[in-house]
Scaffold this motif. Structure first.
Motif, PDB file in Angstrom:
ATOM      1  N   GLU A  30       0.824  -1.206   0.000  1.00 44.27           N
ATOM      2  CA  GLU A  30       0.000   0.000   0.000  1.00 44.27           C
ATOM      3  C   GLU A  30       0.856   1.253   0.000  1.00 44.27           C
ATOM      4  OE1 GLU A  30      -2.642  -0.514   3.326  1.00 44.27           O
ATOM      5  OE2 GLU A  30      -3.964  -1.860   2.195  1.00 44.27           O
ATOM      6  N   PHE A  31       1.934   1.254   0.781  1.00 46.28           N
ATOM      7  CA  PHE A  31       2.859   2.391   0.745  1.00 46.28           C
ATOM      8  C   PHE A  31       3.454   2.538  -0.653  1.00 46.28           C
ATOM      9  CE2 PHE A  31       3.733   1.943   5.515  1.00 46.28           C
ATOM     10  CZ  PHE A  31       3.048   3.098   5.840  1.00 46.28           C
ATOM     11  N   ARG A  32       3.954   1.441  -1.199  1.00 48.96           N
ATOM     12  CA  ARG A  32       4.612   1.467  -2.508  1.00 48.96           C
ATOM     13  C   ARG A  32       3.669   1.951  -3.605  1.00 48.96           C
ATOM     14  NH1 ARG A  32       6.023  -4.041  -5.200  1.00 48.96           N
ATOM     15  NH2 ARG A  32       3.776  -3.955  -5.414  1.00 48.96           N
ATOM     16  N   ASP A  33       2.417   1.508  -3.540  1.00 50.51           N
ATOM     17  CA  ASP A  33       1.457   1.821  -4.591  1.00 50.51           C
ATOM     18  C   ASP A  33       0.719   3.133  -4.369  1.00 50.51           C
ATOM     19  OD1 ASP A  33       2.284  -0.601  -5.643  1.00 50.51           O
ATOM     20  OD2 ASP A  33       0.534  -1.717  -4.902  1.00 50.51           O
ATOM     21  N   GLY A  34       1.087   3.882  -3.320  1.00 52.88           N
ATOM     22  CA  GLY A  34       0.474   5.178  -3.053  1.00 52.88           C
ATOM     23  C   GLY A  34      -0.924   5.092  -2.471  1.00 52.88           C
ATOM     24  N   LYS A  35      -1.296   3.954  -1.938  1.00 53.73           N
ATOM     25  CA  LYS A  35      -2.640   3.768  -1.379  1.00 53.73           C
ATOM     26  C   LYS A  35      -2.702   4.065   0.117  1.00 53.73           C
ATOM     27  CE  LYS A  35      -3.889   0.330  -4.818  1.00 53.73           C
ATOM     28  NZ  LYS A  35      -4.194  -1.083  -5.061  1.00 53.73           N
ATOM     29  N   ARG A  36      -1.553   4.224   0.746  1.00 55.47           N
ATOM     30  CA  ARG A  36      -1.497   4.509   2.181  1.00 55.47           C
ATOM     31  C   ARG A  36      -0.654   5.763   2.371  1.00 55.47           C
ATOM     32  NH1 ARG A  36      -1.209   1.143   7.446  1.00 55.47           N
ATOM     33  NH2 ARG A  36      -2.511  -0.265   6.248  1.00 55.47           N
ATOM     34  N   PRO A  37      -1.218   6.788   3.012  1.00 63.20           N
ATOM     35  CA  PRO A  37      -0.452   8.019   3.218  1.00 63.20           C
ATOM     36  C   PRO A  37       0.677   7.817   4.226  1.00 63.20           C
ATOM     37  CG  PRO A  37      -2.576   8.159   4.328  1.00 63.20           C
ATOM     38  CD  PRO A  37      -2.569   6.865   3.553  1.00 63.20           C
ATOM     39  N   ALA A  38       1.739   8.574   4.025  1.00 62.96           N
ATOM     40  CA  ALA A  38       2.885   8.499   4.918  1.00 62.96           C
ATOM     41  C   ALA A  38       3.743   9.734   4.741  1.00 62.96           C
ATOM     42  CB  ALA A  38       3.702   7.253   4.603  1.00 62.96           C
ATOM     43  N   THR A  39       4.647   9.936   5.674  1.00 66.61           N
ATOM     44  CA  THR A  39       5.576  11.057   5.537  1.00 66.61           C
ATOM     45  C   THR A  39       6.829  10.634   4.773  1.00 66.61           C
ATOM     46  OG1 THR A  39       6.510  10.546   7.709  1.00 66.61           O
ATOM     47  CG2 THR A  39       4.793  12.228   7.632  1.00 66.61           C
ATOM     48  N   ILE A  40       7.313   9.426   5.018  1.00 61.67           N
ATOM     49  CA  ILE A  40       8.547   8.941   4.394  1.00 61.67           C
ATOM     50  C   ILE A  40       8.370   7.571   3.759  1.00 61.67           C
ATOM     51  CG2 ILE A  40      10.786   7.932   5.075  1.00 61.67           C
ATOM     52  CD1 ILE A  40      11.229  10.766   4.812  1.00 61.67           C
ATOM     53  N   MET A  41       7.599   6.707   4.396  1.00 59.60           N
ATOM     54  CA  MET A  41       7.556   5.299   3.993  1.00 59.60           C
ATOM     55  C   MET A  41       7.117   5.105   2.549  1.00 59.60           C
ATOM     56  SD  MET A  41       8.710   2.732   5.421  1.00 59.60           S
ATOM     57  CE  MET A  41       8.760   1.370   4.278  1.00 59.60           C
ATOM     58  N   HIS A  42       6.213   5.908   2.052  1.00 57.76           N
ATOM     59  CA  HIS A  42       5.787   5.757   0.663  1.00 57.76           C
ATOM     60  C   HIS A  42       6.937   6.037  -0.301  1.00 57.76           C
ATOM     61  CE1 HIS A  42       5.399  10.058   1.275  1.00 57.76           C
ATOM     62  NE2 HIS A  42       5.267  10.218  -0.025  1.00 57.76           N
ATOM     63  N   GLN A  43       7.830   6.924   0.084  1.00 58.95           N
ATOM     64  CA  GLN A  43       8.983   7.226  -0.766  1.00 58.95           C
ATOM     65  C   GLN A  43       9.985   6.078  -0.758  1.00 58.95           C
ATOM     66  OE1 GLN A  43      10.275  10.893   0.966  1.00 58.95           O
ATOM     67  NE2 GLN A  43       8.812  12.116  -0.193  1.00 58.95           N
ATOM     68  N   LEU A  44      10.182   5.478   0.393  1.00 61.14           N
ATOM     69  CA  LEU A  44      11.110   4.349   0.496  1.00 61.14           C
ATOM     70  C   LEU A  44      10.556   3.121  -0.215  1.00 61.14           C
ATOM     71  CD1 LEU A  44      12.087   4.687   4.253  1.00 61.14           C
ATOM     72  CD2 LEU A  44      13.455   5.350   2.273  1.00 61.14           C
ATOM     73  N   ALA A  45       9.286   2.817   0.031  1.00 64.03           N
ATOM     74  CA  ALA A  45       8.689   1.584  -0.473  1.00 64.03           C
ATOM     75  C   ALA A  45       8.544   1.559  -1.985  1.00 64.03           C
ATOM     76  CB  ALA A  45       7.331   1.353   0.187  1.00 64.03           C
ATOM     77  N   LYS A  46       8.444   2.708  -2.620  1.00 66.45           N
ATOM     78  CA  LYS A  46       8.247   2.682  -4.075  1.00 66.45           C
ATOM     79  C   LYS A  46       9.463   2.128  -4.817  1.00 66.45           C
ATOM     80  CE  LYS A  46       9.258   7.552  -4.982  1.00 66.45           C
ATOM     81  NZ  LYS A  46       8.650   8.797  -5.455  1.00 66.45           N
ATOM     82  N   GLY A  47      10.595   2.018  -4.142  1.00 59.78           N
ATOM     83  CA  GLY A  47      11.779   1.444  -4.754  1.00 59.78           C
ATOM     84  C   GLY A  47      11.917  -0.055  -4.555  1.00 59.78           C
ATOM     85  N   TYR A  48      10.987  -0.675  -3.816  1.00 63.26           N
ATOM     86  CA  TYR A  48      11.077  -2.109  -3.522  1.00 63.26           C
ATOM     87  C   TYR A  48      10.352  -2.946  -4.562  1.00 63.26           C
ATOM     88  CZ  TYR A  48      12.405  -0.687   1.257  1.00 63.26           C
ATOM     89  OH  TYR A  48      13.015  -0.143   2.340  1.00 63.26           O
TER      90      TYR A  48
END
Length: 65
Positions: A30-48
């Motif tokens: 959800e972080f990676r796919d932009g479905k869960r808001p976050a301050t940093i984790m969405h930026q980190l997870a999109k590279g996984y």
């Protein structure tokens, strides 16, 4: 680092150690796919990749709380 050594947080961030792998997988995707808001984790997870997310979830699920 944010979630503590081996995922055992000492405050501020939730602990990841010992959580169910399925929950961790869903949250990371959800972080990676932009479905869960976050301050940093969405930026980190999109590279996984899916394989990396699987490995991360398995690692933290195997850690002691």
């Amino acid at each position: 680092n944010c979630h503590g050594t081996n995922g055992a947080s000492v405050g501020g961030m939730p602990s990841l150690a010992g959580r169910q792998a399925a929950e961790l997988l869903q949250t990371l995707r959800e972080f990676r796919d932009g479905k869960r808001p976050a301050t940093i984790m969405h930026q980190l997870a999109k590279g996984y990749s899916d394989e990396q997310i699987d490995a991360i979830a398995a690692y933290y699920a195997a850690q002691k709380k």
